[in-house]
Each structure stands twice: as C-alpha cells, then as structure tokens.
Design an enzyme around this catalytic site. Structure first.
Site, PDB file in Angstrom:
ATOM      1  N   ASP A 207      26.323  12.627   3.387  1.00  0.00           N
ATOM      2  CA  ASP A 207      26.518  11.415   2.582  1.00  0.00           C
ATOM      3  C   ASP A 207      26.727  11.777   1.110  1.00  0.00           C
ATOM      4  O   ASP A 207      27.113  10.917   0.304  1.00  0.00           O
ATOM      5  CB  ASP A 207      25.295  10.486   2.715  1.00  0.00           C
ATOM      6  CG  ASP A 207      25.587   9.276   3.594  1.00  0.00           C
ATOM      7  OD1 ASP A 207      26.777   8.948   3.785  1.00  0.00           O
ATOM      8  OD2 ASP A 207      24.623   8.663   4.085  1.00  0.00           O
TER       9      ASP A 207
ATOM     10  N   GLN B  96      20.315   6.315   6.976  1.00  0.00           N
ATOM     11  CA  GLN B  96      20.974   5.034   6.710  1.00  0.00           C
ATOM     12  C   GLN B  96      20.155   4.225   5.697  1.00  0.00           C
ATOM     13  O   GLN B  96      18.953   4.013   5.870  1.00  0.00           O
ATOM     14  CB  GLN B  96      21.133   4.246   8.025  1.00  0.00           C
ATOM     15  CG  GLN B  96      21.894   2.943   7.894  1.00  0.00           C
ATOM     16  CD  GLN B  96      23.366   3.141   7.507  1.00  0.00           C
ATOM     17  OE1 GLN B  96      24.051   4.017   8.036  1.00  0.00           O
ATOM     18  NE2 GLN B  96      23.850   2.331   6.583  1.00  0.00           N
TER      19      GLN B  96
ATOM     20  N   LYS C 112      29.400   4.460  13.371  1.00  0.00           N
ATOM     21  CA  LYS C 112      29.501   5.887  13.048  1.00  0.00           C
ATOM     22  C   LYS C 112      29.416   6.734  14.325  1.00  0.00           C
ATOM     23  O   LYS C 112      30.175   7.680  14.520  1.00  0.00           O
ATOM     24  CB  LYS C 112      28.403   6.288  12.045  1.00  0.00           C
ATOM     25  CG  LYS C 112      28.664   5.758  10.651  1.00  0.00           C
ATOM     26  CD  LYS C 112      27.458   5.825   9.720  1.00  0.00           C
ATOM     27  CE  LYS C 112      27.744   5.052   8.428  1.00  0.00           C
ATOM     28  NZ  LYS C 112      26.586   4.968   7.530  1.00  0.00           N
TER      29      LYS C 112
END
Ligand code: NDP
Length: 293
Positions: free
Chosen positions: A119, A96, A52
């Site tokens: 997200d 994450q 990322k």
C-alpha cells in the site's frame, strides 16, 4: 471529451500482469501472494477486500484474507503483522483502513516490513517517494499516474489542483506530480476545507483531481474549459430505482462537467478500478524484488 476508461485500461493491465505471472510460473517460481488484513466487518471495507481478492485470482496471484474481530488488541494485530513480515511465502500485505479507534494506525503501518508494504503507507516508503527514489507508490495515486500515462496526458508545466489532502490520495499524488519525471514536472496546488477562494483555485486547474468524499461537489463553474478532470470520490447516494437502494457517484457533477473537459474519469469505472490494479502491480513488484527477477 475523452473518457478516461478505467475499466478498459485496468483490464489491459491485468492481462499484462497475468502474462508476467504465467511466465514466472513456467520458469518454476511460485505464485505471487498477497495477504489482506481486515479488522471488523465494515461493509465498504469488506467489499474492497473482496474485490482485491477477486482481482488477485484473475491475474494468477494467491490471496489470503485474514479477518479479525473489531475488538482485536493492538498488540495482537502487531503480532500478526510480525508473522506476515517473517513469512517467506507472503510477498506483500495490506491492512485495510480504517481501523477501530483503539488501534493506533500509524503504529500499525510502521510495523509492516517496507519490502512488503504494497500500500506504500510506511514512513520509509513515503520518504523514498519524497526523495524521488524507487518505492511502492500508494495504490490510488499510482492508479492515477498509470491512467495519465495510458492516455498520454501532458503534465509538464501544467497547473494541477488536487482537492483533498489525505495521506492516501492527495499528498502522495502531489509529491509524485512535482517530481522531475513523467507524469510529473507539474505545478501542484493542494486545496482542502480551510482553503480560501477555492473556486478560483479550481478554475485555474489544467488538471483537477477531486478526492474529498462529497457527491457531485465539483460543479461546471469550478472547472476550466478543456481541463482534465480525475474523479477519485466514491460516494453512496440513495437511489430507490436500484435493488440495493443506492448508487455510487464521484465528487464531480459528471453530467454537467463532462462536456467542458478534454478528459474526464467516470465513477464508477474510473480511478477505483485503477486502484485495485495498482495494488496488483505493487504486489508483483514486491515479488520480483524478492526473487531479483
Ligand atoms: P479524507 O476524508 O481522508 O480526506 C478528505 C479531504 O477532503 C480532506 O483533506 C478534507 O479537508 C477535504 N475536504 C472535505 N470537504 C471539503 C470541502 N468542502 N472543501 C474542500 N476540501 C474538503 O478522504 P480520502 O482521501 O480517504 O478519500 C476521498 C474520497 O476518495 C472518498 O470519497 C473516498 O471514498 C474516495 N477514495 C477513493 C479511492 C479509489 O480507489 N477511487 C481510494 C481512496 C479514497 P481537511 O483536510 O481540511 O479536512
């Protein structure tokens, strides 16, 4: 059979994002800034965060990785999230997953400012998704929708079967595909480990999305002739011919299924790359929202 080439389209999208970013920088805006929180040192999570960060650099974003020990307390993690929520120079951030067991993941996700929730896992944003309102669509479903758009895959009235009911893939994708939009207007079935007559349901799919985490699970006899098959799975299988000792395969038995399909996405080189690029798209969206541009 046409390959849904995630490598090609993710590169195209990155170019588009880069052009956008360059034009904002020329106008005097700062770089978009994505922050990734990583708790512990799980190899897969570390790999995802690294990729990322690398993608951010490719499109001209600033990125920061905040890495914490796996024994960080929930309270401390929530404090870090509050700091990022209040930081004017951060457009969006992710935590994450998975998190260590002593941390309540729902509490953590709900602490993220919905405006920075790139997200798209915050209950507020998932609620907006259900209502068909503008929102941050979670990255993997967004990547799949973008892939469908770029290959003009017809979804209207089609039977879509999604294998896997996770909060990050199966459920949000199903919600998106039933909306009155394109891609959407589909008849969606979600199947999972408690589903009866699974093969019959899979064989009915005009579009089959596999997201269960089981290497090569979807076999030729489970797929309808000319179906569109989208493979989300990322699984490591032992391979002594590789230096690493393993290779990555999807949830679909690609070799035997591919010739039966109208379209199929490969693993690697498919949905995984689209997921990363979708996170960039969501970051750019958060940045534009912040400046009203
Ligand atoms: P989860 O483990 O959260 O969910 C798996 C789902 O698969 C569950 O709904 C489970 O059913 C179902 N399932 C498991 N075994 C079977 C079976 N034998 N028959 C039918 N259904 C079954 O997975 P994720 O959604 O997080 O991930 C799925 C896969 O996608 C993984 O390989 C993951 O690595 C990959 N992934 C890839 C991404 C990408 O960018 N390409 C992003 C995210 C994930 P039940 O609910 O009943 O247990």
């Amino acid at each position: 059979m046409i390959l849904l080439d995630g490598k090609k389209i993710s590169a195209e999208i990155k170019n588009e994002i880069k052009k956008d970013v360059d034009s904002y920088i020329k106008k005097g805006y700062r770089q978009p800034h994505l922050v990734a929180i990583l708790v512990g040192n799980d190899p897969a999570s570390t790999f995802y965060v690294k990729s990322k960060m690398k993608s951010c650099a490719q499109v001209g974003f600033k990125s920061t990785n905040l890495n914490f020990e796996s024994n960080i307390s929930e309270e401390r993690l929530l404090e870090e999230i509050k700091k990022l929520n209040n930081d004017e120079k951060v457009d969006g951030f992710i935590v994450q997953l998975p998190l260590p067991e002593h941390i309540n993941v729902n509490k953590v996700l709900a602490a993220i400012d919905p405006e920075k929730d790139i997200d798209g896992f915050h209950p507020f944003n998932l609620g907006r998704l259900i209502l068909g309102m503008d929102t941050f669509v979670p990255a993997t479903p967004l990547g799949i929708l973008e892939m469908m758009k770029r290959y003009n895959i017809d979804t209207k009235g089609k039977d879509v079967v999604i294998l896997g009911r996770s909060n990050i893939v199966g459920k949000p994708l199903a919600i998106s595909l039933v909306q009155k939009q394109y891609p959407g207007n589909a008849t969606v079935t979600i199947v999972h480990s408690k589903t009866e007559n699974l093969n019959v349901k899979l064989r009915n799919a005009d579009i089959l999305v596999a997201a269960i985490g089981m290497p090569g699970f979807v076999k030729e006899n489970m797929v309808k002739e000319d179906a569109v098959v989208i493979d989300v799975g990322i699984n490591r299988v032992e391979d002594k011919t590789k230096k690493s000792g393993y290779r990555i395969v999807g949830d679909v038995d690609f070799e035997n299924v591919a010739s039966k399909c109208s379209f199929i996405s490969p693993v690697p080189g498919g949905v995984g790359l689209m997921t990363v690029v979708s996170l960039l798209l969501n970051t750019l969206k958060a940045y534009k929202n912040r400046y009203g541009i």
